[in-house]
Write a protein that holds these residues in place. Structure first.
Motif, PDB file in Angstrom:
ATOM      1  N   ARG A   1      29.573  46.181  42.955  1.00 37.62           N
ATOM      2  CA  ARG A   1      29.175  47.435  43.604  1.00 37.62           C
ATOM      3  C   ARG A   1      30.365  48.120  44.268  1.00 37.62           C
ATOM      4  O   ARG A   1      30.506  49.345  44.234  1.00 37.62           O
ATOM      5  N   ILE A   2      31.193  47.310  44.931  1.00 34.78           N
ATOM      6  CA  ILE A   2      32.333  47.858  45.674  1.00 34.78           C
ATOM      7  C   ILE A   2      33.413  48.350  44.726  1.00 34.78           C
ATOM      8  O   ILE A   2      34.018  49.415  44.929  1.00 34.78           O
ATOM      9  N   GLY A   3      33.668  47.564  43.692  1.00 41.28           N
ATOM     10  CA  GLY A   3      34.739  47.879  42.764  1.00 41.28           C
ATOM     11  C   GLY A   3      35.952  47.000  43.005  1.00 41.28           C
ATOM     12  O   GLY A   3      36.382  46.817  44.147  1.00 41.28           O
ATOM     13  N   PHE A   4      36.499  46.452  41.929  1.00 45.54           N
ATOM     14  CA  PHE A   4      37.637  45.540  42.046  1.00 45.54           C
ATOM     15  C   PHE A   4      38.929  46.331  42.267  1.00 45.54           C
ATOM     16  O   PHE A   4      39.032  47.488  41.849  1.00 45.54           O
ATOM     17  N   PRO A   5      39.921  45.674  42.882  1.00 48.68           N
ATOM     18  CA  PRO A   5      39.930  44.313  43.442  1.00 48.68           C
ATOM     19  C   PRO A   5      39.255  44.265  44.818  1.00 48.68           C
ATOM     20  O   PRO A   5      39.116  45.283  45.478  1.00 48.68           O
ATOM     21  N   VAL A   6      38.866  43.034  45.203  1.00 44.22           N
ATOM     22  CA  VAL A   6      38.184  42.843  46.481  1.00 44.22           C
ATOM     23  C   VAL A   6      38.818  41.692  47.250  1.00 44.22           C
ATOM     24  O   VAL A   6      39.611  40.918  46.708  1.00 44.22           O
TER      25      VAL A   6
ATOM     26  N   VAL B   1      40.103  32.853  53.473  1.00 45.22           N
ATOM     27  CA  VAL B   1      40.412  34.228  53.077  1.00 45.22           C
ATOM     28  C   VAL B   1      40.990  34.208  51.665  1.00 45.22           C
ATOM     29  O   VAL B   1      41.925  33.447  51.378  1.00 45.22           O
ATOM     30  N   ALA B   2      40.426  35.027  50.787  1.00 44.11           N
ATOM     31  CA  ALA B   2      40.942  35.177  49.420  1.00 44.11           C
ATOM     32  C   ALA B   2      41.139  36.662  49.150  1.00 44.11           C
ATOM     33  O   ALA B   2      40.211  37.461  49.344  1.00 44.11           O
ATOM     34  N   LEU B   3      42.327  37.031  48.681  1.00 45.44           N
ATOM     35  CA  LEU B   3      42.677  38.433  48.535  1.00 45.44           C
ATOM     36  C   LEU B   3      42.917  38.808  47.071  1.00 45.44           C
ATOM     37  O   LEU B   3      43.219  37.952  46.236  1.00 45.44           O
ATOM     38  N   ASP B   4      42.766  40.107  46.826  1.00 41.16           N
ATOM     39  CA  ASP B   4      43.135  40.694  45.536  1.00 41.16           C
ATOM     40  C   ASP B   4      42.400  40.049  44.357  1.00 41.16           C
ATOM     41  O   ASP B   4      42.998  39.756  43.319  1.00 41.16           O
ATOM     42  N   LEU B   5      41.119  39.835  44.512  1.00 38.60           N
ATOM     43  CA  LEU B   5      40.304  39.250  43.447  1.00 38.60           C
ATOM     44  C   LEU B   5      39.874  40.351  42.494  1.00 38.60           C
ATOM     45  O   LEU B   5      39.274  41.353  42.911  1.00 38.60           O
ATOM     46  N   SER B   6      40.134  40.167  41.182  1.00 36.82           N
ATOM     47  CA  SER B   6      39.967  41.269  40.229  1.00 36.82           C
ATOM     48  C   SER B   6      38.843  41.056  39.224  1.00 36.82           C
ATOM     49  O   SER B   6      38.708  41.840  38.283  1.00 36.82           O
ATOM     50  N   SER B   7      38.024  40.000  39.390  1.00 29.47           N
ATOM     51  CA  SER B   7      36.921  39.787  38.457  1.00 29.47           C
ATOM     52  C   SER B   7      35.791  39.044  39.145  1.00 29.47           C
ATOM     53  O   SER B   7      35.977  38.435  40.209  1.00 29.47           O
ATOM     54  N   GLU B   8      34.601  39.086  38.487  1.00 25.91           N
ATOM     55  CA  GLU B   8      33.462  38.360  39.048  1.00 25.91           C
ATOM     56  C   GLU B   8      33.769  36.878  39.143  1.00 25.91           C
ATOM     57  O   GLU B   8      33.442  36.220  40.138  1.00 25.91           O
TER      58      GLU B   8
ATOM     59  N   PHE C   1      29.326  34.964  53.482  1.00 26.30           N
ATOM     60  CA  PHE C   1      30.651  35.428  53.101  1.00 26.30           C
ATOM     61  C   PHE C   1      30.710  36.947  53.264  1.00 26.30           C
ATOM     62  O   PHE C   1      29.689  37.633  53.213  1.00 26.30           O
ATOM     63  N   VAL C   2      31.895  37.450  53.442  1.00 23.51           N
ATOM     64  CA  VAL C   2      32.122  38.876  53.603  1.00 23.51           C
ATOM     65  C   VAL C   2      32.926  39.374  52.410  1.00 23.51           C
ATOM     66  O   VAL C   2      33.946  38.775  52.048  1.00 23.51           O
ATOM     67  N   VAL C   3      32.458  40.455  51.794  1.00 30.16           N
ATOM     68  CA  VAL C   3      33.151  41.048  50.656  1.00 30.16           C
ATOM     69  C   VAL C   3      33.611  42.457  51.048  1.00 30.16           C
ATOM     70  O   VAL C   3      32.815  43.255  51.555  1.00 30.16           O
ATOM     71  N   GLN C   4      34.882  42.728  50.801  1.00 32.52           N
ATOM     72  CA  GLN C   4      35.453  44.023  51.173  1.00 32.52           C
ATOM     73  C   GLN C   4      36.339  44.528  50.046  1.00 32.52           C
ATOM     74  O   GLN C   4      36.913  43.730  49.287  1.00 32.52           O
ATOM     75  N   PRO C   5      36.488  45.832  49.923  1.00 34.57           N
ATOM     76  CA  PRO C   5      37.456  46.347  48.945  1.00 34.57           C
ATOM     77  C   PRO C   5      38.872  46.005  49.390  1.00 34.57           C
ATOM     78  O   PRO C   5      39.165  45.971  50.584  1.00 34.57           O
ATOM     79  N   MET C   6      39.740  45.713  48.442  1.00 28.20           N
ATOM     80  CA  MET C   6      41.145  45.541  48.776  1.00 28.20           C
ATOM     81  C   MET C   6      41.745  46.902  49.113  1.00 28.20           C
ATOM     82  O   MET C   6      41.612  47.849  48.342  1.00 28.20           O
ATOM     83  N   ILE C   7      42.327  46.992  50.272  1.00 26.93           N
ATOM     84  CA  ILE C   7      42.949  48.242  50.694  1.00 26.93           C
ATOM     85  C   ILE C   7      44.374  48.262  50.152  1.00 26.93           C
ATOM     86  O   ILE C   7      45.231  47.470  50.572  1.00 26.93           O
ATOM     87  N   LYS C   8      44.635  49.143  49.204  1.00 22.60           N
ATOM     88  CA  LYS C   8      45.941  49.211  48.563  1.00 22.60           C
ATOM     89  C   LYS C   8      46.802  50.253  49.276  1.00 22.60           C
ATOM     90  O   LYS C   8      46.790  51.440  48.959  1.00 22.60           O
ATOM     91  N   ARG C   9      47.510  49.793  50.267  1.00 26.75           N
ATOM     92  CA  ARG C   9      48.439  50.663  50.996  1.00 26.75           C
ATOM     93  C   ARG C   9      49.758  49.904  51.093  1.00 26.75           C
ATOM     94  O   ARG C   9      50.085  49.284  52.101  1.00 26.75           O
ATOM     95  N   PRO C  10      50.524  49.927  50.004  1.00 26.84           N
ATOM     96  CA  PRO C  10      51.678  49.024  49.873  1.00 26.84           C
ATOM     97  C   PRO C  10      52.749  49.190  50.939  1.00 26.84           C
ATOM     98  O   PRO C  10      53.488  48.253  51.229  1.00 26.84           O
ATOM     99  N   HIS C  11      52.851  50.377  51.520  1.00 28.71           N
ATOM    100  CA  HIS C  11      53.899  50.598  52.520  1.00 28.71           C
ATOM    101  C   HIS C  11      53.374  50.512  53.953  1.00 28.71           C
ATOM    102  O   HIS C  11      54.090  50.843  54.893  1.00 28.71           O
TER     103      HIS C  11
END
Length: 891
Positions: free
Chosen positions: A525-530, A548-555, A581-591
């Motif tokens: 629902r949120i959209g990958f990565p999460v 904590v697990a980051l940048d997960l790109s698949s079910e 468990f908590v599921v969140q979108p990965m916030i892509k803000r590289p800088h």
């Protein structure tokens, strides 16, 4: 308590020493000797149960033999006698007692000593007898020849007050002062502070004409709000230099948050002192250096220093030290360089530092000093000398002391070396010029004054107006109440984020799930990565248990992560219950830069705020700054600027500057949150990502506790803006107007309002003509201490109609009002509305009397106060004003 009756300590007309003795080595003998030898012109009475005579003076056997009560008593008798003596002194009318006696318990007898102090206070309080100490070395006022202490006997009169919780430090400072020809206005040993504390003493010294600066040695503070109010008050008018002991004590308690671990630390005292405008030093040497500069009245014209030396190396060292301390070297004007060219040999340095070469005699020193004094870009001159076989250091000191320039610009001496240099320093001391033996001490002595000035300017900056945001305080209280009802002391991560969002703090969207399958569905629902995090009320730091697990790109990656962190949690936190468990979108803000922001409760100063370098390495990096709420944009920016990570936020290489204002805004909102909801004990946002787009909170943790019984704002060392005092009021024509307390960002409004006043109305309000309010004066009018002062603005929309002020004494016995209504809006009853509002506020605060000083020709104000029940007092012939008084009990 307050400064009540402390005037009898400042200027006593009579003293009684109880426990006076001639027995060598006894406290009684030492105090009596100092008391009799000091030259005190008032009455001195000696009391000892044995009677007799000391130095030709009769010794009374009891207080009953005193014909008149003494203003000041000094008690140095055995502990068991003290409560009875205090009771007797109070009954007889003595107003202040300095209790030198220590408590009855040994080093492990704290409870015995505490009970003993309570007995003393119970005996004193019904009679308003003030207690200094116990367990102190006494009190001295050299100007009066009063030395009621067992410290050094020879004291010199000066304009610096020394206040110390340690008798040893005070005695050392006094003895050092004698050797350096430095005098004091007061020497006050605080001891155990059963009654009179630092706040009382600072309030007393703030209004003491004979005190130009204050030196303090502090081990601990008792009543933080009173201390902060008094410290802010005195620091507005004179420098206060403070040495706080115990900087490395193991004070941090075990805490559930990073910020909570900071409570009780020396960093909190640093933040409090800075907020009050005090200058903190870190050792006795620095305290002595400050005393040297302050005692000789070195007040720089500006903050730029010129260095005059007979040695190039010493000048370079002093320059390096000045830069290290954040100082500024003066740039000499071309005209000054021309004058120096004519007066100095060809080999001189032709710049600042002004190296006048090793064979410089007194005449050369004087000529160079006079040239520097004529340069308005020079704030002070550091005159340095190293003894050589070519000239006399003593002659150089005499020339500096006698130079015309020394009367124009402050001079600080630094005569480096042994006997010859020491003789030169003595010459400078005798001439009233501070003189040091090393460049470091000289530079630090100068920088203490500079730091004081900078601190005052920083505190007077006008914050920008911040749009008032709507916060859902009711939602937050409901969330907190729910957790407390379930006997939970920590909010879940989703709850914590709902709290932050309720106060307008950007948070990452979050879904809570129960198992791996629900987590995978949420990720879709949120959209990958999460990102996926474990949810447990028993796990404080999720990353410590692999939660904590980051940048997960698949079910499948989400399912595997949930299973993996579940297995790790069962091993590393086997007693914890996994709630989901908590599921969140990965916030892509590289800088983006990771920050940590938080709040906690300090045992002394109450709520504190923290900002620093965030992420999992926050504790290792150890880059953080603390601030006392409430905050405004200026104070928040100041805290952020004291961190190392702020350099990254300002941009570097190809990185655009981050939105620092957004980070400051989060700090302000946290300040409001902990002011509104006192059930929040600790709070961490870590990390808070910050980049040019703004900020967003990725994780948060909030610790809660049952509400305190005290008033919500009473927890704060600095009383927050009293939003509850905002109210509507109806004028006599039925029109709704708005009354609220003044805010620091009201300075522009006050400037506009003042310009609307006629010259006559300005004179009536300020007792003299004022062409334009200075920034400093406007800042003083808008940046008030809400605990002791109040200023109500009467507003018609955005138009300011009038201002009603109230300033209370520290004991809230009496407060003085001031009132002004816009010249073009007078005659509508606004003055009656405002002054009536001020009077009812005074009554609600427990103030017993409201007084005002009104010019005799201000007939409208005199008529208004008469209508509202004020009575005239005083008003002697020839005085320009009359005093009007109204008891609040009559309201």
């Amino acid at each position: 308590m307050s400064t009540r009756n402390l005037d009898k300590m400042m200027t006593p007309s009579s003293v009684v020493a109880i426990g006076a003795s001639t027995r060598p080595g006894s406290l009684g003998e030492a105090v009596t000797r100092n008391l009799l030898a000091g030259g005190f012109q008032g009455d001195i009475h000696l009391v000892n149960v044995k009677g007799g005579e000391i130095a030709g003076r009769p010794v009374l056997k009891s207080l009953a033999e005193l014909k008149q009560p003494a203003d000041l008593a000094v008690i140095m008798t055995p502990p068991q006698t003290v409560p009875r003596l205090v009771l007797e002194l109070g009954e007889r009318g003595t107003r202040v007692a300095v209790v030198i006696t220590a408590g009855p318990g040994d080093v492990n007898g704290r409870e015995d000593n505490a009970r003993w102090r309570k007995r003393i206070l119970r005996a004193a309080q019904p009679h308003l007898l003030r207690i200094v100490g116990p367990n102190c070395i006494g009190y001295a006022v050299p100007r009066l020849g009063l030395n009621a202490s067992f410290g050094p006997g020879q004291l010199k009169t000066g304009r610096v007050a020394a206040v110390a919780q340690s008798g040893a430090v005070l005695a050392g400072l006094a003895d050092w002062g004698t050797a350096q020809n430095i005098g004091f206005s007061h020497l006050i040993s605080m001891g155990d502070m059963a009654d009179v504390d630092f706040g009382d003493v600072l309030d007393m010294l703030a209004h003491d004409y004979d005190t130009r600066a204050v030196l303090m040695y502090i081990e601990g503070i008792t009543q933080a709000r009173k201390f902060m109010s008094a410290a802010r008050s005195v620091a507005r008018v004179k420098p206060v230099i403070v040495l706080k002991a115990g900087r490395h004590a193991a004070a941090a308690k075990a805490a559930a948050s990073h910020t909570g671990a900071m409570a009780g630390s020396a960093a909190v005292y640093d933040a409090a002192f800075a907020r009050a405008g005090l200058v903190r030093v870190h050792g006795l040497g620095e305290l002595f250096d400050a005393a040297e500069t302050l005692a000789h009245g070195a007040a720089p014209r500006n903050e730029r220093l010129a260095i005059l030396t007979n040695g190039g190396g010493t000048g370079i060292i002093a320059t390096d030290l000045l830069m290290d301390e954040g100082g500024e070297l003066a740039s000499l004007l071309p005209r000054t360089l021309g004058v120096l060219d004519k007066a100095l040999p060809r080999a001189w340095s032709r710049g600042n530092p002004v190296d006048i070469v090793g064979d410089a005699d007194g005449a050369r020193y004087a000529a160079a000093l006079d040239a520097l004094a004529d340069d308005r870009g020079v704030g002070a001159v550091l005159a340095m000398n190293v003894p050589t076989a070519l000239t006399s250091s003593v002659d150089a000191a005499r020339a500096v002391a006698g130079a015309a320039g020394a009367k124009v610009v402050p001079v600080i001496g630094c005569w480096i070396g042994g006997p010859e240099a020491q003789a030169g320093r003595h010459v400078l001391h005798e001439a009233g010029i501070p003189a040091y033996d090393t460049p470091l001490r000289a530079v630090r002595g100068f920088m203490h004054i500079v730091q004081y000035r900078r601190g005052q300017r920083a505190l007077q900056r006008t914050p920008p107006s911040v749009p008032q945001t709507r916060s859902d305080t009711a939602l937050v209280r409901a969330i907190v109440a729910g957790a407390l009802k379930q006997r939970r002391g920590v909010l879940t991560e989703p709850e914590s984020k709902r709290v932050l969002a309720a106060y307008g703090i950007p948070v990452v969207p979050t879904e809570v799930v129960l198992d791996a399958a629900e987590a995978a569905a949420a990720a879709l629902r949120i959209g990958f990565p999460v990102a996926v995090k474990i949810l447990s009320r028993q796990i404080t730091h999720k990353s410590d248990v692999g939660g904590v697990a980051l940048d997960l790109s698949s079910e499948q990656a989400v399912i595997d992560a949930v299973r993996d962190m579940t297995g790790k949690a069962l091993v590393l936190a086997n007693k914890a219950k996994i709630d989901g468990f908590v599921v969140q979108p990965m916030i892509k803000r590289p800088h983006a830069i990771e920050l940590i922001l938080g709040a906690a409760e300090d045992p002394v100063f109450g709520p504190i705020l923290m900002v620093g370098h965030g992420g999992v390495a926050a504790e290792v990096v150890d880059d953080r700054a603390l601030a006392l709420p409430p905050l405004d944009p200026v104070l928040a920016e100041d805290a952020l600027s004291r961190t190392r990570v702020d350099r990254l936020l300002r941009g570097f290489r190809d990185r655009a500057p981050a939105n620092r204002g957004a980070a400051c805004d989060v700090m302000i909102r946290l300040s409001e949150l902990i002011a509104d909801v006192d059930e929040i004990a600790e709070l961490d946002i870590n990390p808070l990502l910050a980049d040019e787009q703004g900020v967003i909170a990725l994780d948060a943790r909030i610790v809660v506790r049952p509400p305190a019984a005290q008033e919500r704002a009473a927890r704060f060392a600095i009383k927050p803006y009293p939003v509850e005092l905002e109210t509507e009021i109806v004028d006599r024509d039925g029109k709704k107007l708005f009354i609220r307390p003044i805010r620091p960002d009201d300075e522009p409004l006050i400037h506009v309002f003042t310009r609307r006043l006629t010259p006559e109305d300005v004179r009536m309000r300020f007792f003299g003509p004022i062409r334009e309010l200075s920034h400093e004066m406007a800042a003083r009018l808008t940046q008030i201490d809400y605990d002791r002062e109040m200023a109500f603005l009467l507003l018609d929309g955005k138009e300011l109609l009038g201002v009603g002020r109230l300033a209370a004494d520290p004991g809230f016995e009496q407060a003085e009002f001031a009132l002004v209504v816009a010249s073009d809006r007078q005659g509508h009853g606004y003055g009656t509305l405002l002054l009536g509002h001020v009077l009812h506020y005074a009554k609600a605060r427990g103030i017993k009397r409201v007084v005002g000083h009104v010019l005799r020709e201000n007939h409208k104000m005199l008529e208004l106060t008469k209508r509202l029940g004020f009575k005239r007092e005083g008003g002697r012939s020839g005085e320009p004003d009359v005093r009007v008084v109204k008891p609040t009990a009559s309201l």
